[in-house]
Write a protein that holds these residues in place. Sequence first.
Motif, PDB file in Angstrom:
ATOM      1  N   UNK A  85     -10.563   6.022   7.225  1.00 46.78           N
ATOM      2  CA  UNK A  85     -11.770   5.191   7.183  1.00 46.78           C
ATOM      3  C   UNK A  85     -11.964   4.459   8.500  1.00 46.78           C
ATOM      4  N   UNK A  86     -10.901   3.911   9.032  1.00 44.92           N
ATOM      5  CA  UNK A  86     -10.972   3.201  10.315  1.00 44.92           C
ATOM      6  C   UNK A  86     -11.419   4.133  11.428  1.00 44.92           C
ATOM      7  N   UNK A  87     -10.863   5.327  11.475  1.00 43.95           N
ATOM      8  CA  UNK A  87     -11.265   6.297  12.507  1.00 43.95           C
ATOM      9  C   UNK A  87     -12.746   6.649  12.385  1.00 43.95           C
ATOM     10  N   UNK A  88     -13.226   6.846  11.172  1.00 42.60           N
ATOM     11  CA  UNK A  88     -14.636   7.167  10.964  1.00 42.60           C
ATOM     12  C   UNK A  88     -15.527   6.000  11.385  1.00 42.60           C
ATOM     13  N   UNK A  89     -15.129   4.795  11.034  1.00 41.34           N
ATOM     14  CA  UNK A  89     -15.911   3.619  11.425  1.00 41.34           C
ATOM     15  C   UNK A  89     -15.958   3.467  12.943  1.00 41.34           C
ATOM     16  N   UNK A  90     -14.840   3.729  13.608  1.00 47.66           N
ATOM     17  CA  UNK A  90     -14.824   3.647  15.074  1.00 47.66           C
ATOM     18  C   UNK A  90     -15.692   4.725  15.695  1.00 47.66           C
ATOM     19  N   UNK A  91     -15.705   5.922  15.093  1.00 48.49           N
ATOM     20  CA  UNK A  91     -16.567   6.993  15.585  1.00 48.49           C
ATOM     21  C   UNK A  91     -18.030   6.575  15.450  1.00 48.49           C
ATOM     22  N   UNK A  92     -18.365   6.001  14.292  1.00 48.84           N
ATOM     23  CA  UNK A  92     -19.732   5.537  14.068  1.00 48.84           C
ATOM     24  C   UNK A  92     -20.089   4.420  15.044  1.00 48.84           C
ATOM     25  N   UNK A  93     -19.134   3.545  15.324  1.00 42.48           N
ATOM     26  CA  UNK A  93     -19.351   2.459  16.276  1.00 42.48           C
ATOM     27  C   UNK A  93     -19.668   3.016  17.660  1.00 42.48           C
ATOM     28  N   UNK A  94     -18.927   4.048  18.069  1.00 45.00           N
ATOM     29  CA  UNK A  94     -19.178   4.664  19.374  1.00 45.00           C
ATOM     30  C   UNK A  94     -20.575   5.284  19.427  1.00 45.00           C
ATOM     31  N   UNK A  95     -20.974   5.947  18.334  1.00 44.08           N
ATOM     32  CA  UNK A  95     -22.321   6.536  18.280  1.00 44.08           C
ATOM     33  C   UNK A  95     -23.388   5.451  18.362  1.00 44.08           C
ATOM     34  N   UNK A 155       0.846  -1.183   0.000  1.00 43.54           N
ATOM     35  CA  UNK A 155       0.000   0.000   0.000  1.00 43.54           C
ATOM     36  C   UNK A 155       0.887   1.239   0.000  1.00 43.54           C
ATOM     37  N   UNK A 156       0.449   2.220  -0.718  1.00 34.71           N
ATOM     38  CA  UNK A 156       1.184   3.481  -0.711  1.00 34.71           C
ATOM     39  C   UNK A 156       0.813   4.275   0.539  1.00 34.71           C
ATOM     40  N   UNK A 157       1.565   5.324   0.813  1.00 30.95           N
ATOM     41  CA  UNK A 157       1.277   6.158   1.984  1.00 30.95           C
ATOM     42  C   UNK A 157      -0.103   6.792   1.866  1.00 30.95           C
ATOM     43  N   UNK A 158      -0.493   7.204   0.663  1.00 35.50           N
ATOM     44  CA  UNK A 158      -1.829   7.782   0.470  1.00 35.50           C
ATOM     45  C   UNK A 158      -2.920   6.763   0.769  1.00 35.50           C
ATOM     46  N   UNK A 159      -2.711   5.526   0.329  1.00 38.67           N
ATOM     47  CA  UNK A 159      -3.686   4.469   0.610  1.00 38.67           C
ATOM     48  C   UNK A 159      -3.759   4.182   2.106  1.00 38.67           C
ATOM     49  N   UNK A 160      -2.617   4.175   2.763  1.00 31.02           N
ATOM     50  CA  UNK A 160      -2.595   3.972   4.210  1.00 31.02           C
ATOM     51  C   UNK A 160      -3.333   5.086   4.933  1.00 31.02           C
ATOM     52  N   UNK A 161      -3.096   6.323   4.522  1.00 37.70           N
ATOM     53  CA  UNK A 161      -3.787   7.472   5.140  1.00 37.70           C
ATOM     54  C   UNK A 161      -5.299   7.352   4.960  1.00 37.70           C
ATOM     55  N   UNK A 162      -5.740   6.961   3.767  1.00 39.72           N
ATOM     56  CA  UNK A 162      -7.181   6.800   3.521  1.00 39.72           C
ATOM     57  C   UNK A 162      -7.763   5.672   4.378  1.00 39.72           C
ATOM     58  N   UNK A 163      -7.020   4.589   4.488  1.00 36.16           N
ATOM     59  CA  UNK A 163      -7.503   3.448   5.277  1.00 36.16           C
ATOM     60  C   UNK A 163      -7.587   3.804   6.754  1.00 36.16           C
ATOM     61  N   UNK A 164      -6.605   4.562   7.263  1.00 37.25           N
ATOM     62  CA  UNK A 164      -6.623   4.993   8.665  1.00 37.25           C
ATOM     63  C   UNK A 164      -7.788   5.956   8.894  1.00 37.25           C
TER      64      UNK A 164
END
Length: 92
Positions: free
Chosen positions: A12-22, A1-10
């Motif tokens: 996405x993960x943060x957003x999913x965790x935020x949604x999980x908390x909600x 994965x490129x750094x840009x792909x890693x940044x997008x995946x991270x």
Amino acid sequence: MSMNELERKVAELRELRRMQDELAAEIAAAEDSLKAYMTAHGTDTLHGPSFKITWKEVTSSRLDGKALKVAAPELWQRFSKQTTTRRFVLSA
């Protein structure tokens, strides 16, 4: 994965965790509302056309490992086992 792909995946993960908390907060609020209804009506079971809800006390017995280690360290040592796990942590 490129750094840009890693940044997008991270991101996405943060957003999913935020949604999980909600969602967890919404689930807890819905459960609390049902529990309040059950308490007010003095019941530990509710039945409906498509559901059955129970909210009952459950008693269980568990081994107190800390107390066993103090009271009988040789026994604790004999029956303890080590496990190894990997922990995934995303920090800021």
